[in-house]
Every structure is written in C-alpha cells, then in structure tokens.
Design an enzyme around this catalytic site. Structure first.
Site, mmCIF file in Angstrom:
data_model
loop_
_atom_site.group_PDB
_atom_site.id
_atom_site.type_symbol
_atom_site.label_atom_id
_atom_site.label_comp_id
_atom_site.label_asym_id
_atom_site.label_seq_id
_atom_site.Cartn_x
_atom_site.Cartn_y
_atom_site.Cartn_z
ATOM 1 N N LYS A 176 0.832 -1.203 0.000
ATOM 2 C CA LYS A 176 0.000 0.000 0.000
ATOM 3 C C LYS A 176 0.873 1.262 0.000
ATOM 4 O O LYS A 176 2.087 1.183 0.244
ATOM 5 C CB LYS A 176 -0.920 -0.030 1.222
ATOM 6 C CG LYS A 176 -1.912 -1.217 1.224
ATOM 7 C CD LYS A 176 -2.816 -1.162 2.445
ATOM 8 C CE LYS A 176 -3.686 -2.393 2.572
ATOM 9 N NZ LYS A 176 -4.548 -2.347 3.775
ATOM 10 N N TYR A 198 -11.961 -2.658 -3.034
ATOM 11 C CA TYR A 198 -12.515 -2.831 -1.688
ATOM 12 C C TYR A 198 -14.046 -2.893 -1.692
ATOM 13 O O TYR A 198 -14.672 -2.558 -0.689
ATOM 14 C CB TYR A 198 -12.041 -1.690 -0.781
ATOM 15 C CG TYR A 198 -10.632 -1.895 -0.245
ATOM 16 C CD1 TYR A 198 -10.279 -3.061 0.442
ATOM 17 C CD2 TYR A 198 -9.658 -0.907 -0.394
ATOM 18 C CE1 TYR A 198 -8.998 -3.242 0.946
ATOM 19 C CE2 TYR A 198 -8.358 -1.086 0.121
ATOM 20 C CZ TYR A 198 -8.054 -2.257 0.791
ATOM 21 O OH TYR A 198 -6.791 -2.440 1.293
ATOM 22 N N ASN A 229 -1.540 -0.287 7.383
ATOM 23 C CA ASN A 229 -0.959 -1.601 7.677
ATOM 24 C C ASN A 229 -0.110 -2.172 6.555
ATOM 25 O O ASN A 229 0.143 -3.365 6.490
ATOM 26 C CB ASN A 229 -2.034 -2.571 8.176
ATOM 27 C CG ASN A 229 -3.130 -2.798 7.153
ATOM 28 O OD1 ASN A 229 -3.044 -2.314 6.029
ATOM 29 N ND2 ASN A 229 -4.153 -3.543 7.537
ATOM 30 N N HIS A 249 -1.565 -5.590 1.510
ATOM 31 C CA HIS A 249 -2.824 -6.307 1.306
ATOM 32 C C HIS A 249 -2.527 -7.687 0.749
ATOM 33 O O HIS A 249 -1.633 -7.832 -0.081
ATOM 34 C CB HIS A 249 -3.712 -5.548 0.318
ATOM 35 C CG HIS A 249 -4.822 -6.398 -0.227
ATOM 36 N ND1 HIS A 249 -5.994 -6.591 0.455
ATOM 37 C CD2 HIS A 249 -4.912 -7.154 -1.346
ATOM 38 C CE1 HIS A 249 -6.767 -7.425 -0.234
ATOM 39 N NE2 HIS A 249 -6.130 -7.775 -1.338
ATOM 40 N N GLU A 285 -9.153 -10.523 -7.676
ATOM 41 C CA GLU A 285 -8.221 -9.410 -7.537
ATOM 42 C C GLU A 285 -7.112 -9.454 -8.585
ATOM 43 O O GLU A 285 -6.711 -8.415 -9.118
ATOM 44 C CB GLU A 285 -7.645 -9.396 -6.109
ATOM 45 C CG GLU A 285 -8.710 -8.982 -5.096
ATOM 46 C CD GLU A 285 -8.302 -9.147 -3.630
ATOM 47 O OE1 GLU A 285 -9.109 -8.777 -2.760
ATOM 48 O OE2 GLU A 285 -7.191 -9.650 -3.345
HETATM 49 P P1 RTP Z 1 -6.404 -6.573 3.505
HETATM 50 O O1 RTP Z 1 -7.665 -6.923 2.740
HETATM 51 O O2 RTP Z 1 -5.915 -5.188 3.265
HETATM 52 O O3 RTP Z 1 -5.337 -7.611 3.434
HETATM 53 O O4 RTP Z 1 -6.814 -6.550 5.020
HETATM 54 P P2 RTP Z 1 -7.676 -7.578 5.778
HETATM 55 O O5 RTP Z 1 -8.320 -8.564 4.865
HETATM 56 O O6 RTP Z 1 -6.783 -8.086 6.848
HETATM 57 O O7 RTP Z 1 -8.793 -6.646 6.395
HETATM 58 P P3 RTP Z 1 -10.224 -6.190 5.831
HETATM 59 O O8 RTP Z 1 -11.201 -6.407 6.910
HETATM 60 O O9 RTP Z 1 -10.507 -6.756 4.480
HETATM 61 O O10 RTP Z 1 -9.980 -4.638 5.704
HETATM 62 C C1 RTP Z 1 -9.287 -4.123 4.617
HETATM 63 C C2 RTP Z 1 -8.434 -2.983 5.046
HETATM 64 O O11 RTP Z 1 -9.228 -1.945 5.595
HETATM 65 C C3 RTP Z 1 -8.495 -1.244 6.569
HETATM 66 N N1 RTP Z 1 -9.264 -1.196 7.793
HETATM 67 N N2 RTP Z 1 -9.364 -0.111 8.506
HETATM 68 N N3 RTP Z 1 -11.161 0.104 11.620
HETATM 69 C C4 RTP Z 1 -10.460 0.536 10.590
HETATM 70 O O12 RTP Z 1 -10.105 1.694 10.502
HETATM 71 C C5 RTP Z 1 -10.114 -0.408 9.563
HETATM 72 N N4 RTP Z 1 -10.475 -1.676 9.499
HETATM 73 C C6 RTP Z 1 -9.932 -2.174 8.373
HETATM 74 C C7 RTP Z 1 -7.205 -1.958 6.786
HETATM 75 O O13 RTP Z 1 -6.182 -1.260 6.087
HETATM 76 C C8 RTP Z 1 -7.449 -3.317 6.156
HETATM 77 O O14 RTP Z 1 -6.245 -3.873 5.677
#
Ligand code: RTP
Length: 155
Positions: free
Chosen positions: A16, A56, A119, A122, A133
């Site tokens: 990212k 997203y 973070n 992705h 994707e």
């Molecule tokens: P990613 O898709 O980025 O690998 O992350 P992930 O599956 O672990 O998490 P996901 O629930 O799909 O969320 C995607 C991205 O959204 C951001 N996020 N911000 N509370 C918050 O502010 C929040 N929660 C999620 C994170 O950057 C996450 O990687």
C-alpha cells in the site's frame, strides 16, 4: 508444466502507499521471495478512487470505507502476483493480522506497522478473491509463466 496444480496457486499482494513511501518495497518482496514463493507479476500503479472502490467493494458501507479508498489511491501501490503451494493462506500468515496491534512479531505488519489504517500490505483472503483481484489488477498477458531454478528444490 512439471509443476502440480497446487504448486501453481496464485495470490494478489499489494504494498500500500504507506509501505511504498516508507521504503519497505524490498523488505516485503524479500520475505515472500525468501520463503520460496515465485513472483509472476509486478507493477507500480496509482489507483484511481474508482479503482480503489472496486478493489474494496466488499467493504462498502463500513465507516472507514471512504478513508480507505482515498488512502489506497493517494500514491503508488506495488501490485504483485505471487505463486506457490499454499501461497494464499500462508501469504496471509506472513502478512499478519489486519490490525498491527494483533499481528505477531515476525509478521510483516507485526514488524513493520503500528495502525490498522496504515498496515502496509494487502493479501487476498481466499481462492475466489485471489482470482478476482488478480483479474482486476492485471491483464492476462502481464502474468508471466516460467520455471524458476529453485522449484526442483522446493517441491
Ligand atoms: P487486507 O484486505 O488489506 O489484506 O486486510 P484484511 O483482509 O486483513 O482486512 P479487511 O477487513 O478486508 O480490511 C481491509 C483494510 O481496511 C483497513 N481497515 N481499517 N477500523 C479501521 O479503521 C479499519 N479496518 C480495516 C485496513 O487497512 C485493512 O487492511
């Protein structure tokens, strides 16, 4: 190909904008490469907001969605496809938990990030999202099929 289908599993990984700006590109590529996964596509792109929304789409309606979409389109992203046995699930293990607060030391987010909104990386969360994707970010001809020298020592 001499590789079994399971050894040709592919996942979409993106560094990212925070990871790119913080100079973590080589560090992150190093971890996937050293593990034994094979890089089959890579490019640097600044996604538009529309594109970030597509990426997203499943998070639309969440309170952080607009901020997340704006952040992903705020600068260069390193888009990659990595290949190897178990790469989708184990790639997520290398990455660590969504929130760096919960990521173990030794994981990318555990070692290199502190907040969920920044973070650094992705990774696709399953076979269907990986396929979707990869298709969203890459044209078929951008995926490079080749045999790496390491393969006969890995499988
Ligand atoms: P990613 O898709 O980025 O690998 O992350 P992930 O599956 O672990 O998490 P996901 O629930 O799909 O969320 C995607 C991205 O959204 C951001 N996020 N911000 N509370 C918050 O502010 C929040 N929660 C999620 C994170 O950057 C996450 O990687």
């Amino acid at each position: 190909s001499i590789l079994e289908a399971a050894e040709r599993e592919r996942t979409f990984i993106a560094i990212k904008p925070d990871g790119v700006q913080r100079g973590l590109i080589s560090e992150i590529i190093h971890r996937f490469e050293r593990k034994g996964y094979k890089l089959v596509a890579i490019k640097l792109v600044i996604p538009t907001k529309e594109f970030a929304e597509k990426h997203y789409h499943d998070l639309k309606g969440r309170p952080f969605f607009n901020g997340l979409r704006d952040f992903l389109s705020s600068g260069p992203v390193v888009a990659m496809v990595w290949e190897g046995q178990g790469v989708i699930k184990y790639g997520r293990k290398l990455i660590g938990a969504t929130s760096p607060h919960n990521s173990e030391p030794g994981t990318i987010r555990g070692d290199l990030a502190v907040s969920v909104g920044r973070n650094t990386i992705h990774g696709s969360d399953g076979p269907e999202t990986a396929n979707a994707e990869i298709a969203l970010w890459f044209k078929p001809e951008e995926l490079v099929s080749y045999t790496s020298n390491a393969e006969k020592w890995l499988y």
